[in-house]
Design a protein around this motif. Sequence first.
Motif, mmCIF file in Angstrom:
data_model
loop_
_atom_site.group_PDB
_atom_site.id
_atom_site.type_symbol
_atom_site.label_atom_id
_atom_site.label_comp_id
_atom_site.label_asym_id
_atom_site.label_seq_id
_atom_site.Cartn_x
_atom_site.Cartn_y
_atom_site.Cartn_z
ATOM 1 N N VAL A 136 8.468 58.335 12.951
ATOM 2 C CA VAL A 136 7.739 57.823 13.671
ATOM 3 C C VAL A 136 5.645 58.086 12.892
ATOM 4 C CG1 VAL A 136 6.423 59.081 15.548
ATOM 5 C CG2 VAL A 136 8.667 59.226 15.280
ATOM 6 N N GLN A 192 6.039 54.119 16.946
ATOM 7 C CA GLN A 192 7.719 54.453 16.509
ATOM 8 C C GLN A 192 7.927 52.916 15.896
ATOM 9 O OE1 GLN A 192 10.346 53.182 18.147
ATOM 10 N NE2 GLN A 192 9.237 52.696 20.197
ATOM 11 N N HIS A 234 12.777 52.685 19.913
ATOM 12 C CA HIS A 234 12.698 53.441 20.968
ATOM 13 C C HIS A 234 12.331 52.565 22.073
ATOM 14 C CE1 HIS A 234 14.268 56.533 18.109
ATOM 15 N NE2 HIS A 234 15.109 55.805 19.109
ATOM 16 N N TYR A 286 11.378 54.910 24.916
ATOM 17 C CA TYR A 286 10.192 56.356 25.131
ATOM 18 C C TYR A 286 9.371 56.972 24.483
ATOM 19 C CZ TYR A 286 13.203 57.539 30.101
ATOM 20 O OH TYR A 286 13.577 57.946 31.136
ATOM 21 N N MET A 287 8.546 57.106 24.778
ATOM 22 C CA MET A 287 7.876 58.020 23.712
ATOM 23 C C MET A 287 6.939 58.787 24.104
ATOM 24 S SD MET A 287 5.744 55.220 21.423
ATOM 25 C CE MET A 287 5.507 56.344 20.827
ATOM 26 N N TYR A 345 4.165 60.556 28.930
ATOM 27 C CA TYR A 345 5.750 59.943 28.271
ATOM 28 C C TYR A 345 6.074 58.946 29.400
ATOM 29 C CZ TYR A 345 8.701 61.870 31.635
ATOM 30 O OH TYR A 345 9.478 62.636 33.164
ATOM 31 N N ARG A 367 0.152 52.898 26.470
ATOM 32 C CA ARG A 367 0.948 53.041 26.149
ATOM 33 C C ARG A 367 1.128 50.647 26.151
ATOM 34 N NH1 ARG A 367 7.303 53.598 25.503
ATOM 35 N NH2 ARG A 367 7.303 53.079 23.934
ATOM 36 N N GLU A 402 5.422 49.918 20.382
ATOM 37 C CA GLU A 402 5.096 50.814 19.550
ATOM 38 C C GLU A 402 4.673 51.372 19.141
ATOM 39 O OE1 GLU A 402 7.528 47.513 18.220
ATOM 40 O OE2 GLU A 402 5.452 47.172 19.450
ATOM 41 N N CYS A 461 3.218 63.360 18.441
ATOM 42 C CA CYS A 461 4.193 62.341 19.600
ATOM 43 C C CYS A 461 4.969 62.333 18.610
ATOM 44 C CB CYS A 461 3.154 61.202 18.806
ATOM 45 S SG CYS A 461 3.773 60.042 19.517
ATOM 46 N N SER A 480 9.306 60.056 19.758
ATOM 47 C CA SER A 480 10.081 58.556 20.998
ATOM 48 C C SER A 480 11.761 59.262 20.593
ATOM 49 C CB SER A 480 9.992 57.643 19.641
ATOM 50 O OG SER A 480 10.918 57.780 18.087
ATOM 51 N N GLN A 493 15.471 63.426 20.417
ATOM 52 C CA GLN A 493 13.557 63.088 20.064
ATOM 53 C C GLN A 493 13.253 63.542 18.908
ATOM 54 O OE1 GLN A 493 10.493 64.731 22.984
ATOM 55 N NE2 GLN A 493 12.006 63.891 24.725
#
Lengths: 114, 112
Positions: free
Chosen positions: B4, B25, B29, B31-32, B48, B68, B72, B91, B93, B101
């Motif tokens: 990340v 990232q 993934h 989730y961020m 998020y 988002r 990425e 930040c 992910s 995370q």
Amino acid sequence: GDSVTQTEGLVTLTEGLPVMLNCTYQSTYSPFLFWYVQHLNEAPKLLLKSFTDNKRPEHQGFHATLHKSSSSFHLQKSSAQLSDSALYYCALRYTGANTGKLTFGHGTILRVHP
Amino acid sequence: EAAVTQSPRNKVTVTGGNVTLSCRQTNSHNYMYWYRQDTGHGLRLIHYSYGAGNLQIGDVPDGYKATRTTQEDFFLLLELASPSQTSLYFCASSDAWGYEQYFGPGTRLTVL
């Protein structure tokens, strides 16, 4: 809602003594618990996570046991090292809907001196 | 190793200024997350996302927007920065389960 309490803001220890950092939680559902560690000028990273089958997770000499009866997940180590000095966060994620969200405590700074 | 990255690493702006913090990232993934870290408060979740175009409100969203744009890339926007937003921003992910995370190196923002 979910919450995590870390009662100590700062714990100071002499090298070689045992470590225990407290973590208690409130959660509507049965949660997963985590410990994250953050060394100075670094990012937080995962140290331990709980299991659902009462196994005790261990990593780098640290361990923690999830006690549902007391809603606790205290972090322990038998002998502190200077390199253990860091900020430690307890966090939870409940095992319900997949939100991907963690709830963090305020953190405990551990300072180990010679 | 999960990766990340964040930019800029340091930012100074004035009250009322416009700031965009970037996060990328390369872990594939879902989730961020954007957090702020302040002494005495720990890590607090701002916003998020679980995929491109998705946004979820965190615990301290006031004064922040996020977007988002791709799997990425996740951006945090401060459109009218205030001194209370001076902080260290992380930040992170995670995969679809969100159990671990992975954090970026952080961006230190100072609002004068």
